[in-house]
Structures are given as C-alpha cells and as structure tokens.
Write a protein that holds these residues in place. Structure first.
Motif, PDB file in Angstrom:
ATOM      1  N   UNK A  77       7.812  -3.628 -58.471  1.00  0.00           N
ATOM      2  CA  UNK A  77       8.314  -3.342 -57.127  1.00  0.00           C
ATOM      3  C   UNK A  77       8.079  -4.479 -56.144  1.00  0.00           C
ATOM      4  N   UNK A  78       7.299  -5.505 -56.525  1.00  0.00           N
ATOM      5  CA  UNK A  78       7.054  -6.608 -55.589  1.00  0.00           C
ATOM      6  C   UNK A  78       8.178  -7.637 -55.604  1.00  0.00           C
ATOM      7  N   UNK A  79       9.015  -7.646 -56.634  1.00  0.00           N
ATOM      8  CA  UNK A  79      10.124  -8.587 -56.699  1.00  0.00           C
ATOM      9  C   UNK A  79      11.288  -8.090 -55.840  1.00  0.00           C
ATOM     10  N   UNK A  80      12.114  -9.042 -55.362  1.00  0.00           N
ATOM     11  CA  UNK A  80      13.169  -8.691 -54.414  1.00  0.00           C
ATOM     12  C   UNK A  80      14.152  -7.673 -54.988  1.00  0.00           C
ATOM     13  N   UNK A  81      14.624  -7.902 -56.211  1.00  0.00           N
ATOM     14  CA  UNK A  81      15.619  -7.002 -56.793  1.00  0.00           C
ATOM     15  C   UNK A  81      15.111  -5.574 -56.939  1.00  0.00           C
ATOM     16  N   UNK A 277      20.665 -16.752 -57.207  1.00  0.00           N
ATOM     17  CA  UNK A 277      21.089 -15.414 -57.612  1.00  0.00           C
ATOM     18  C   UNK A 277      20.276 -14.395 -56.817  1.00  0.00           C
ATOM     19  N   UNK A 278      20.914 -13.398 -56.256  1.00  0.00           N
ATOM     20  CA  UNK A 278      20.355 -12.256 -55.521  1.00  0.00           C
ATOM     21  C   UNK A 278      20.889 -12.167 -54.105  1.00  0.00           C
ATOM     22  N   UNK A 279      21.051 -13.324 -53.425  1.00  0.00           N
ATOM     23  CA  UNK A 279      21.393 -13.368 -52.007  1.00  0.00           C
ATOM     24  C   UNK A 279      20.348 -12.631 -51.184  1.00  0.00           C
ATOM     25  N   UNK A 280      19.109 -13.112 -51.250  1.00  0.00           N
ATOM     26  CA  UNK A 280      18.056 -12.564 -50.406  1.00  0.00           C
ATOM     27  C   UNK A 280      18.426 -12.833 -48.941  1.00  0.00           C
ATOM     28  N   UNK A 294      25.563 -12.331 -55.030  1.00  0.00           N
ATOM     29  CA  UNK A 294      25.086 -11.165 -54.275  1.00  0.00           C
ATOM     30  C   UNK A 294      25.202  -9.899 -55.121  1.00  0.00           C
ATOM     31  N   UNK A 295      24.114  -9.107 -55.099  1.00  0.00           N
ATOM     32  CA  UNK A 295      24.125  -7.790 -55.713  1.00  0.00           C
ATOM     33  C   UNK A 295      24.202  -6.734 -54.602  1.00  0.00           C
ATOM     34  N   UNK A 296      25.054  -5.747 -54.781  1.00  0.00           N
ATOM     35  CA  UNK A 296      25.232  -4.707 -53.767  1.00  0.00           C
ATOM     36  C   UNK A 296      24.213  -3.600 -54.018  1.00  0.00           C
ATOM     37  N   UNK A 323      30.016  -4.721 -60.120  1.00  0.00           N
ATOM     38  CA  UNK A 323      30.291  -6.154 -60.246  1.00  0.00           C
ATOM     39  C   UNK A 323      29.667  -6.920 -59.078  1.00  0.00           C
ATOM     40  N   UNK A 324      28.983  -8.025 -59.366  1.00  0.00           N
ATOM     41  CA  UNK A 324      28.400  -8.846 -58.299  1.00  0.00           C
ATOM     42  C   UNK A 324      29.452  -9.744 -57.658  1.00  0.00           C
ATOM     43  N   UNK A 325      29.039 -10.454 -56.619  1.00  0.00           N
ATOM     44  CA  UNK A 325      29.974 -11.284 -55.850  1.00  0.00           C
ATOM     45  C   UNK A 325      29.371 -12.668 -55.615  1.00  0.00           C
TER      46      UNK A 325
END
Length: 336
Positions: A77-81, A277-280, A294-296, A323-325
């Motif tokens: 749970x500490x990781x962004x995703x 990857x992720x778009x933090x 980016x993941x929605x 699907x990611x963007x």
C-alpha cells in the motif's frame, strides 16, 4: 437531548423510546425498509442525530447478513499504484453506501495472507479486493478458500475468473512505440523489481514492441521503484552512453534518471528521451514535464466495486480490462 447519565452509548431502545416507536421500527429505518412512512423515518433519524446514535455494525451484520463493508487485502500500500487503487476503491464504495476495511499483509510472510483473510472475514465483509502485486502472494492465496466474492488486481492469467486489470502490457507498448516513432532505436528499459506482476508485464510489453519493430534489445535493468535507484542506474548507464532513450517502469525511477542525466551535463530530451509509467500527480511538474503512461484509477475503483456488488443503477457489467493512456509531455523528442 440524551439522558445518558451513566456515560454509556445510546442504544436502539433509547432511540425507540424518545421517538415513540418500537425498536423494530428503528431497525427498519436503519435497514431502509420500504414500509416505513416518511414522517416516521424522519422522526427516528432526528432522534438518532440528537443522541449521536451510531448503530453497532457487527450486530447489524448478524441480523441482516449484510455488513455494508468491502475488504481489501493489500501487500504494497505504500507504492503509488496500490495506494491509488485503494483510494479509488474507497471512493467508489462510499458512493454505493459501503465502507472499506484494509488488511495490510507482508508479501514475504506466507502466514500473513491467511491471517489477513481471517481478519477481514471476522468483519463479515461482503467481498474482497486483492491488491498484492507479487506473484508469490497469488500462489499463497490460491491455497485459501474465500467464501465471498473477490477480485484480484493483476495482469496475468493466475486467476482469470476474478481478475480486473489495467493493461500493463499495452501501456508499455504505447511508451515504447512512442520512442520508436521519434526515431529512437537504442532504447533501454529500467524495469521494476523481479516478482512484481506489473513490472513483469511492462517489461514484456517493452520487449514485444521492440521485437515487433525488429529492433535489438539489451537486458532490462531491474530496479526497485525508487528515484534513488533511477539516479544510480542513470550514473552507471552514462559511463558508456550507448542509448538515446529510456523507458522507465515508473515515474519515480524516471525522476532519478533525469537527475543523473542533468548532473552529467546532458539534456532531457535533447540528448536522451525519457518515458515513465503511472502519471503520478508530480509528473507534470518534473523538469522537463514527464511523458508517461496514465492509469485511470478512478475507473479501476468503480469497476472493482461493480464486480463485487453487481452493476449500479442498471449499468452494464464492467469489462475486466482497462486500457491505459499515453500522456505526451516534454521529456521526449525526435532523435537528433
């Protein structure tokens, strides 16, 4: 309004007495029974508000067989995703009138998995979401027998009947294809840790896209998701500098790479293009702003809850893949 002189919490019978109704009527109000007249419901709710009455959820679950709670079993749970997934599930659950209970487990301790499940089961959760990106967690989970609906967030075929995922392979191919379209051929991949399902999927997507374009590859570098590792990897790679672009498996490592490149007196993207990857949230404010995938997560949370509870208000059943963007910013440029 409370006559709670003894310091005890108000009970359902206190509410019933002050509202002038039976405790069964109060119970029907709590359970939103359609037979309750609006004026009675309003009077009971007003008394509950005045008394600051809070129903005993455990007792209510015993009576109704509904706890209005979803459980989350999380190993990272500490990781962004994973953290963003948990937040999105909590938001979607609240919109459906549900609470969320999270059990954080240790991916390195097999016993923590049945312990976490037992903790959630004791709360009579109505469904479980498994956010455990490591392969070994799913292998241990397979030995357990969940008697409630569950959904796993992962992008492999380990449990296809219960899986919801953002297509990590497709996202990695988008990132790699973008670099290739800019004329880059000497592209390195800074991967995530071995045993992480997302890291493996992103690596596979990178290799698939490079192969589809007949571009030779070098072995991906295994990182640990941190900006510090990205900085270290950048320093080591720049000793030879036989590349013009890097696809980083997450934005934090990309940040470290950009730092190392700048410290070496080089320019991003003038000398080296970077994709993350992720778009933090901070990715748009890196210097230069980071091109990334980016993941929605909001959609991920909504679909998770719909898979567990059923579609909301006549919606169609949710599809198992999102699907990611690709978000193109200023950290990538055509090859000079």
């Amino acid at each position: 309004m409370s006559d709670d002189a003894g310091g005890r919490r108000p009970s359902i019978r206190d509410v019933a007495r002050l509202a002038g109704v039976s405790h069964q009527t109060v119970s029907r109000v709590l359970n939103e029974h359609p037979s309750i007249r609006p004026e009675t419901k309003q009077r009971v709710q007003q008394v509950m508000s005045d008394l600051q009455y809070r129903p005993n959820r455990a007792a209510r679950a015993l009576v109704t067989s509904r706890s209005q709670t979803i459980g989350i079993l999380s190993a990272s749970s500490e990781q962004y995703g994973p953290a963003s997934s948990i937040a999105a599930i909590e938001e979607a659950a609240r919109r459906r009138g549900y609470w969320v209970s999270t059990a954080n487990i240790d991916a390195h301790d097999p016993q923590s998995i049945p312990d976490g499940i037992a903790h959630l089961t004791a709360q009579s959760v109505e469904g479980v979401v498994v956010i455990a990106p490591q392969v070994r967690v799913f292998r241990a989970l397979a030995a357990q027998h969940l008697d409630v609906p569950y959904v796993t967030l992962q992008s492999t075929g380990l449990d296809p009947d219960h899986t919801l995922t953002v297509d990590q392979i497709a996202g990695a191919r988008l990132a790699t294809k973008h670099l290739i379209s800019q004329g880059h051929r000497a592209i390195y991949h800074l991967a995530g840790p071995q045993d992480w399902i997302e890291a493996e999927a992103r690596m596979r997507g990178f290799l698939d896209e490079m192969s589809a374009n007949d571009i030779p590859t070098t072995a991906p570098i295994l990182g640990d998701w941190t900006a510090q590792f990205g900085y270290y990897a950048g320093q080591e790679l720049l000793r030879v500098r036989d590349f013009t672009a890097i696809f980083s498996s997450n934005d934090q490592m990309a940040l470290g790479l950009m730092h190392a490149i700048r410290d070496a007196g080089l320019d991003v993207p003038g000398d080296i293009s970077i994709v993350g990857f992720d778009d933090i949230p901070e990715a748009a404010h890196f210097w230069p702003p980071l091109t990334t995938v980016r993941q929605d997560f909001s959609e991920l949370g909504r679909r998770c809850v719909d898979l567990l509870l059923g579609p909301h208000d006549g919606d169609l059943a949710p599809l198992p893949t999102i699907m990611p963007e690709l978000i193109v910013r200023r950290s990538t440029a055509p090859l000079r």
